[in-house]
Design a protein around this motif. Structure first.
Motif, mmCIF file in Angstrom:
data_model
loop_
_atom_site.group_PDB
_atom_site.id
_atom_site.type_symbol
_atom_site.label_atom_id
_atom_site.label_comp_id
_atom_site.label_asym_id
_atom_site.label_seq_id
_atom_site.Cartn_x
_atom_site.Cartn_y
_atom_site.Cartn_z
ATOM 1 N N THR A 206 28.861 45.593 44.325
ATOM 2 C CA THR A 206 27.987 44.898 43.368
ATOM 3 C C THR A 206 28.419 45.136 41.929
ATOM 4 O O THR A 206 27.699 44.767 41.003
ATOM 5 N N GLN A 207 29.613 45.741 41.736
ATOM 6 C CA GLN A 207 30.112 46.061 40.399
ATOM 7 C C GLN A 207 31.530 45.503 40.224
ATOM 8 O O GLN A 207 32.513 46.237 40.224
ATOM 9 N N PRO A 208 31.666 44.195 40.071
ATOM 10 C CA PRO A 208 32.999 43.596 39.918
ATOM 11 C C PRO A 208 33.684 44.014 38.624
ATOM 12 O O PRO A 208 33.060 44.036 37.559
ATOM 13 N N ASP A 209 34.963 44.333 38.729
ATOM 14 C CA ASP A 209 35.736 44.737 37.551
ATOM 15 C C ASP A 209 36.028 43.539 36.667
ATOM 16 O O ASP A 209 36.444 42.472 37.153
ATOM 17 N N LEU A 210 35.856 43.739 35.370
ATOM 18 C CA LEU A 210 36.210 42.725 34.384
ATOM 19 C C LEU A 210 37.718 42.746 34.131
ATOM 20 O O LEU A 210 38.379 43.766 34.344
ATOM 21 N N ASP A 211 38.255 41.627 33.668
ATOM 22 C CA ASP A 211 39.687 41.521 33.381
ATOM 23 C C ASP A 211 39.896 41.679 31.879
ATOM 24 O O ASP A 211 39.642 40.762 31.096
ATOM 25 N N TRP A 212 40.381 42.866 31.496
ATOM 26 C CA TRP A 212 40.511 43.170 30.068
ATOM 27 C C TRP A 212 41.789 42.614 29.446
ATOM 28 O O TRP A 212 42.070 42.851 28.276
ATOM 29 N N THR A 213 42.545 41.836 30.199
ATOM 30 C CA THR A 213 43.629 41.077 29.572
ATOM 31 C C THR A 213 43.104 39.770 28.999
ATOM 32 O O THR A 213 43.831 39.052 28.318
ATOM 33 N N ASN A 214 41.847 39.448 29.272
ATOM 34 C CA ASN A 214 41.230 38.189 28.850
ATOM 35 C C ASN A 214 40.613 38.363 27.458
ATOM 36 O O ASN A 214 39.695 39.171 27.275
ATOM 37 N N PRO A 215 41.055 37.603 26.462
ATOM 38 C CA PRO A 215 40.502 37.725 25.105
ATOM 39 C C PRO A 215 38.996 37.478 25.056
ATOM 40 O O PRO A 215 38.298 38.046 24.197
#
Length: 606
Positions: A206-215
């Protein structure tokens, strides 16, 4: 630890007070008066659901914290850190955030938060809030939009969606495992009902990782920072600060992911050779996370950008990293001048009750942080690890356990408290900043007998109950020995049951009682501030530099001496004890000679 004879002046050459104060190697040169408040602050962690319940639903809340601010003022802390109180389904006690700009109704309202902030500031207490940037809740509007959108869409690009392996995409994109147990990938069902892509979750599904390459992700969190800075918060504790950026291509990894000192499965580490503790001189204890999902160089660009955001505001706002990174020289990269301001010293937290090991980790910590001009941030307990009175009361004080079952070997409660008080007084005598976890000022032990039916930590469920999890250190605080629920709230029925032993640790039976754990902490914080120990210089005492059982140092005009051995340390006549973690013995002569018992720390006038 082997027994040693009583340490006497004759044995050590400490015949006079002057001999006692003779210093040897300088470990830390000091920084003069603190330039920013966070360099020497003592910061108190509030875990809101377990601190104080104002509305009687059995769960702590923000008005409950506000009502107990006098306790924190009396204790003498400089700031509080609030664990998450944001809107959340509470699948991981609020570390699954659905809305980063609002308070969950479970804890109150934004107006309640503003009242807390105003009340703390009126008492001279700063407020740091938790920020959870590695992942969101699966109920966050962004993730719900991603589920409704197609593969390759802008909505999915905010998270780590990937096609599966195999001809039909039915295999996980890589072999990574969740820190809470089980695979780190979950497959979604596409809007048309077909099996679809997979998303990464280093923690619960229930805790999907965010994509920190995305501005867009980066811009969103800079806006979140400004939202809370505009309300007046003094800083942010950053959850999983070392995990935001993953290695390019998300390569397979043969190692075992361990998040905290809490994992009990070391087999994979030993079999791969990928997770080796560092050389003794670098202070490593094996507490660092390893693998392509942690401590990637790209995280530093994020924190440089955040540093610039905080610099737009007055008041020396700060960022503190929860980064399980070793060696300490690698951790120090997070607190370079243009990045974060503090980073928890988990190598210190996971060092056992051993004088030589403690001296090593202290030296390595100052060496690494002095290189980048940052304070060392000391910590012994938090909401993710077994409370240090119970760790230090275990047969192996360096044991890295994530929770304790009733069927496990039980800590020695009396021994653990004695050592915990000594460890805390040693920590508070060190230059740098220090964090206290709620209840440690009362001497609270871990609740080691929680039944399975009350446990809530996802680590317990995702490991099929083989790992106890972190509920034992999160049990609600006891405020009043004779009240239902020990005064935690008006209903007397807290969200986790409290052990009967909590009655003797309740705050109201410690206030004003000489020698109580609370009064010992309060006295230490007052002395620490009066003597300027947080920004002082540190040197070892020559007489004890080679001792296997004593950590002894000079900080400013104070000697800090911790006896970790089994026999008393005899002090020269004329030594003036300022504060002690436990009773100090003295003979009955006209000019008494004092003895520091085993598992005791004293501060002496230098």
């Amino acid at each position: 630890m082997t027994s040693t004879p009583t340490i006497t002046p004759a044995a050590t050459g400490v015949d006079t007070t002057d001999d006692l104060l003779r210093t040897g190697a300088v470990v830390h040169a000091g920084s003069g008066a603190a330039r920013q408040w966070w360099r020497d602050a003592v910061i108190y962690q509030v875990y809101p659901r377990s601190f104080a319940d104002a509305n009687g639903d059995g769960i702590g809340d923000i008005p409950g914290v506000t009502a107990r601010l006098d306790h924190l003022e009396a204790l003498g802390v400089d700031a509080v850190w609030l664990s998450p109180f944001y809107r959340s389904p509470q699948n991981d006690a609020g570390y699954d955030v659905a809305d980063y700009r609002d308070v969950d109704p479970l804890f109150g309202t934004l107006a309640d938060f503003d009242d807390l902030l105003a009340g703390a500031h009126a008492r001279g207490i700063r407020v740091i809030v938790d920020l959870v940037p590695n992942h969101s809740s699966d109920q966050h509007a962004w993730f719900q939009a991603a589920l409704a959108a197609a593969p390759g869409s802008a909505e999915r690009a905010r998270y780590m969606f990937r096609d599966g392996r195999g001809a039909d995409g039915s295999q996980e994109p890589n072999n990574w495992q969740s820190i809470f147990g089980g695979p780190a990938w979950t497959r979604v069902t596409e809007p048309d009902g077909s099996p679809g892509q997979w998303y990464l979750h280093l923690f619960d599904s229930t805790q999907p990782d965010l994509d920190w390459t995305n501005p867009e992700v980066r811009a969103e969190f800079e806006d979140v920072l400004r939202f809370w800075l505009d309300r007046g918060v003094d800083g942010f504790r950053v959850d999983v600060a070392h995990g935001l950026v993953k290695a390019d291509g998300l390569p397979d990894w043969d190692g075992h992911v361990e998040m905290v000192a809490g994992s009990t499965d070391d087999a994979a580490d030993e079999s791969t050779g990928d997770v080796e503790p560092g050389a003794p001189e670098d202070g490593s204890t094996g507490a660092g996370n390893h693998g392509p999902m942690f401590d990637q160089d790209g995280v530093h660009d994020v924190y440089r950008a955040w540093h610039r955001v905080l610099a737009e505001y007055d008041g020396d706002r700060c960022l503190v990293a929860e980064a399980w990174v070793e060696p300490l020289s690698r951790l120090a990269r997070y607190v370079r001048p243009d990045e974060m301001h503090q980073a928890f010293n988990f190598s210190f937290l996971t060092t056992g009750w051993d004088a030589a090991a403690l001296r090593t980790v202290m030296e390595a910590s100052y060496r690494a942080n002095d290189e980048v001009g940052a304070p060392t941030t000391w910590v012994l307990s938090n909401h993710d690890v077994v409370r240090h009175p119970s760790r230090l009361g275990s047969a192996d004080p360096s044991l890295k356990v994530n929770g304790v079952f009733a069927t496990d070997p039980q800590p020695d409660e009396e021994l653990g408290l004695r050592r915990a008080r000594a460890a805390s007084l040693l920590m508070l005598g060190l230059p740098g900043s220090a964090y206290l976890y709620q209840g440690e000022e009362l001497g609270l032990p871990e609740h080691t007998a929680l039944p399975a039916e009350v446990r809530q930590d996802p680590a317990f469920f995702r490991t099929g109950g083989t790992e106890a999890g972190r509920d034992g250190c999160r049990v609600p605080l006891p405020w009043s020995a004779d009240a239902p629920g020990y005064g935690f709230g008006p209903a007397g029925d807290p969200w986790l049951p409290q052990p009967e032993s909590f009655a003797r640790y309740a705050a109201d039976v410690q206030y004003g009682v000489e020698g109580s754990t609370f009064e010992t902490y309060r006295g230490a914080l007052a002395l620490r501030k009066a003597e300027g120990l947080g920004h002082g210089a540190l040197a070892w005492l020559e007489a004890f530099a080679a001792s296997a059982d004593v950590v002894a140092l000079r900080n400013q005009d104070v000697v800090v001496l911790a006896n970790l051995g089994t026999e008393p340390v005899v002090l020269p006549r004329g030594a003036q004890v300022l504060i002690a973690s436990g009773p100090v013995l003295a003979d009955r002569s006209a000019d008494p000679q004092m003895r520091v018992p085993a598992d005791t720390t004293v501060w002496l006038r230098a």
